[in-house]
Design a protein around this motif. Structure first.
Motif, short mmCIF file in Angstrom:
data_model
loop_
_atom_site.label_atom_id
_atom_site.label_comp_id
_atom_site.label_asym_id
_atom_site.label_seq_id
_atom_site.Cartn_x
_atom_site.Cartn_y
_atom_site.Cartn_z
N ALA A 5 0.85 -1.19 0.00
CA ALA A 5 0.00 0.00 0.00
C ALA A 5 0.88 1.24 0.00
O ALA A 5 1.89 1.30 0.71
N PHE A 6 0.49 2.25 -0.80
CA PHE A 6 1.25 3.48 -0.89
C PHE A 6 0.36 4.66 -0.51
O PHE A 6 -0.75 4.81 -1.01
N LEU A 7 0.88 5.51 0.38
CA LEU A 7 0.26 6.78 0.70
C LEU A 7 1.20 7.88 0.21
O LEU A 7 2.42 7.78 0.37
N GLY A 8 0.66 8.92 -0.39
CA GLY A 8 1.51 9.98 -0.91
C GLY A 8 2.29 9.56 -2.13
O GLY A 8 3.43 9.99 -2.34
N ALA A 9 1.69 8.74 -2.99
CA ALA A 9 2.41 8.19 -4.14
C ALA A 9 2.64 9.19 -5.26
O ALA A 9 3.33 8.88 -6.22
N THR A 10 2.08 10.40 -5.15
CA THR A 10 2.40 11.43 -6.14
C THR A 10 3.63 12.24 -5.73
O THR A 10 4.07 13.12 -6.46
N GLY A 11 4.16 11.93 -4.54
CA GLY A 11 5.43 12.52 -4.14
C GLY A 11 6.58 11.81 -4.84
O GLY A 11 6.47 10.63 -5.19
N GLY A 12 7.69 12.51 -5.06
CA GLY A 12 8.78 11.97 -5.86
C GLY A 12 9.36 10.67 -5.34
O GLY A 12 9.53 9.70 -6.10
N CYS A 13 9.66 10.59 -4.05
CA CYS A 13 10.28 9.39 -3.49
C CYS A 13 9.33 8.19 -3.55
O CYS A 13 9.72 7.11 -4.00
N ALA A 14 8.09 8.38 -3.10
CA ALA A 14 7.14 7.28 -3.08
C ALA A 14 6.75 6.86 -4.49
O ALA A 14 6.54 5.67 -4.75
N ASN A 15 6.66 7.81 -5.41
CA ASN A 15 6.32 7.47 -6.79
C ASN A 15 7.40 6.63 -7.42
O ASN A 15 7.11 5.67 -8.15
N ALA A 16 8.66 6.96 -7.16
CA ALA A 16 9.77 6.16 -7.68
C ALA A 16 9.74 4.75 -7.09
O ALA A 16 9.94 3.76 -7.80
N CYS A 17 9.47 4.66 -5.78
CA CYS A 17 9.39 3.34 -5.14
C CYS A 17 8.24 2.52 -5.72
O CYS A 17 8.39 1.32 -5.99
N LEU A 18 7.10 3.16 -5.94
CA LEU A 18 5.96 2.48 -6.55
C LEU A 18 6.31 2.00 -7.95
O LEU A 18 5.92 0.89 -8.36
N THR A 19 7.04 2.80 -8.68
CA THR A 19 7.46 2.40 -10.04
C THR A 19 8.30 1.13 -10.01
O THR A 19 8.04 0.18 -10.76
N TYR A 20 9.31 1.09 -9.15
CA TYR A 20 10.14 -0.11 -9.03
C TYR A 20 9.32 -1.31 -8.56
O TYR A 20 9.53 -2.44 -8.99
N LEU A 22 6.13 -1.94 -9.17
CA LEU A 22 5.34 -2.45 -10.29
C LEU A 22 6.22 -3.12 -11.33
O LEU A 22 5.88 -4.19 -11.86
N LEU A 23 7.36 -2.52 -11.64
CA LEU A 23 8.25 -3.08 -12.65
C LEU A 23 8.82 -4.43 -12.25
O LEU A 23 9.22 -5.22 -13.09
N ASN A 24 8.86 -4.68 -10.96
CA ASN A 24 9.37 -5.96 -10.47
C ASN A 24 8.26 -6.96 -10.17
O ASN A 24 8.50 -7.98 -9.51
N GLY A 25 7.05 -6.68 -10.64
CA GLY A 25 5.98 -7.67 -10.60
C GLY A 25 5.11 -7.69 -9.37
O GLY A 25 4.23 -8.54 -9.25
N TYR A 26 5.33 -6.78 -8.42
CA TYR A 26 4.50 -6.74 -7.22
C TYR A 26 3.15 -6.09 -7.52
O TYR A 26 3.03 -5.26 -8.42
N ASN A 27 2.16 -6.44 -6.71
CA ASN A 27 0.87 -5.75 -6.77
C ASN A 27 0.89 -4.59 -5.78
O ASN A 27 1.56 -4.65 -4.75
N ALA A 28 0.13 -3.55 -6.09
CA ALA A 28 0.12 -2.37 -5.23
C ALA A 28 -1.25 -1.74 -5.20
O ALA A 28 -2.05 -1.88 -6.13
N ARG A 29 -1.52 -1.05 -4.09
CA ARG A 29 -2.71 -0.25 -3.92
C ARG A 29 -2.25 1.13 -3.48
O ARG A 29 -1.41 1.25 -2.58
N ALA A 30 -2.77 2.16 -4.12
CA ALA A 30 -2.32 3.52 -3.83
C ALA A 30 -3.50 4.42 -3.54
O ALA A 30 -4.48 4.43 -4.31
#
Length: 296
Positions: A5-20, A22-30
């Motif tokens: 789960a991601f909170l604040g995913a439009t912030g630069g650090c969290a958005n980059a972490c969310l990107t990695y 997803l690219l590595n095959g994990y599921n996410a909720r934001a």
């Protein structure tokens, strides 16, 4: 497959972490106040496609200071709400990059004969909401407490599946700013007292909850990440396979716990996101319980 789960995913650090993530095959909720903004930011990332977002990401529209919105984000599957102690499946990890939108300010408010006026002041950073991080942390802890009491047959059952929590804080909290390079300390003291005060309140709330031990809701532990002065935006470097950011130079990141902080001047937001993914999402419990500074 784990779900984060991601909170604040439009912030630069969290958005980059969310990107990695997803690219590595994990599921996410934001959780996002404006889902279209988050979608646009993610599609600007190298390697992220609409198919990946459709398959691996669920965006929940809502406010991170709202307990109900956070609860929707943390529960991936649930029995009917009216079922007593209805079983539910939780995300395995929570990553929060919440922070207020900064603006440079050259005045401060003061009262004169019961009237608020603004007078000239030294330059400093002002936030759109100077308590946003504190308010979000309170809402997160309340959400977890409600989930534990209302959706599980016992507190022990909740503890067995409680998510780990990672929050992005800042350097500058140690007495005398000793985790900040000497030449940066005046800037931290003059420019950043408002955002730092908000991050400090977040850390205090988490510390108090951790101190409750088995009576608290943070059974899986907390990692507080304290990056040095942030640079750049959310965009990561081109990713190749599971190795992540090509050319990001993750090996140049220095990390240290509070008792021996890594002291440096700057670190990019994209690199913070990659470090969190590699060291915390993939790295397991290595940093659980730590307030870790990271810098380059």
């Amino acid at each position: 497959m784990e779900t984060l789960a991601f909170l604040g995913a439009t912030g630069g650090c969290a958005n980059a972490c969310l990107t990695y993530t997803l690219l590595n095959g994990y599921n996410a909720r934001a959780l996002a106040r404006t889902p279209s903004k988050l979608t646009t930011m993610l599609l600007s990332q190298p390697g992220i496609t609409e198919e990946i977002l459709f398959r691996q990401l669920e965006i929940i529209e809502g406010d991170a200071t709202d307990v109900g919105s956070i609860t929707k984000t943390l529960i991936t599957h649930s029995t009917p709400k009216d079922a007593p102690n209805g079983a539910c499946t939780l995300v395995t990890s929570i990553i929060s990059g919440i922070g207020g939108a900064p603006t440079m300010c050259f005045t401060r408010e003061t009262k004169c004969a019961n009237t608020q006026i603004r007078i000239p002041a030294l330059p400093h950073i002002k936030l759109s909401n100077p308590h946003i991080t504190e308010e979000t942390t309170r809402a997160l802890l309340e959400s977890l407490a409600q989930i534990a009491s209302e959706r599980f047959a016992s507190f022990e059952a909740y503890h067995a599946v409680a998510p780990m929590v990672t929050v992005i804080s800042t350097t500058g909290h140690m007495p005398g700013n000793k985790d900040v390079p000497f030449w940066f300390r005046p800037m931290y003291s003059m420019l950043l007292p408002i955002p730092h005060a908000d991050k400090l309140q977040m850390e205090i709330l988490l510390d108090k909850e951790v101190a409750l031990g088995h009576a608290g809701v943070l059974a899986a532990g907390v990692v507080i990440v304290r990056p040095s002065f942030l640079t750049g935006d959310h965009r990561v470097s081109v990713c190749e396979g599971e190795k992540g950011g090509e050319g990001v130079k993750l090996e140049k990141v220095r990390a240290g716990p509070e008792k021996a902080p890594a002291i440096g001047y700057t670190i990019s937001r994209a690199l913070v996101g990659e470090w969190i993914f590699e060291e915390i999402v993939k790295g397991g419990g290595k940093w659980v319980g730590e307030k870790v500074t990271i810098t380059t």
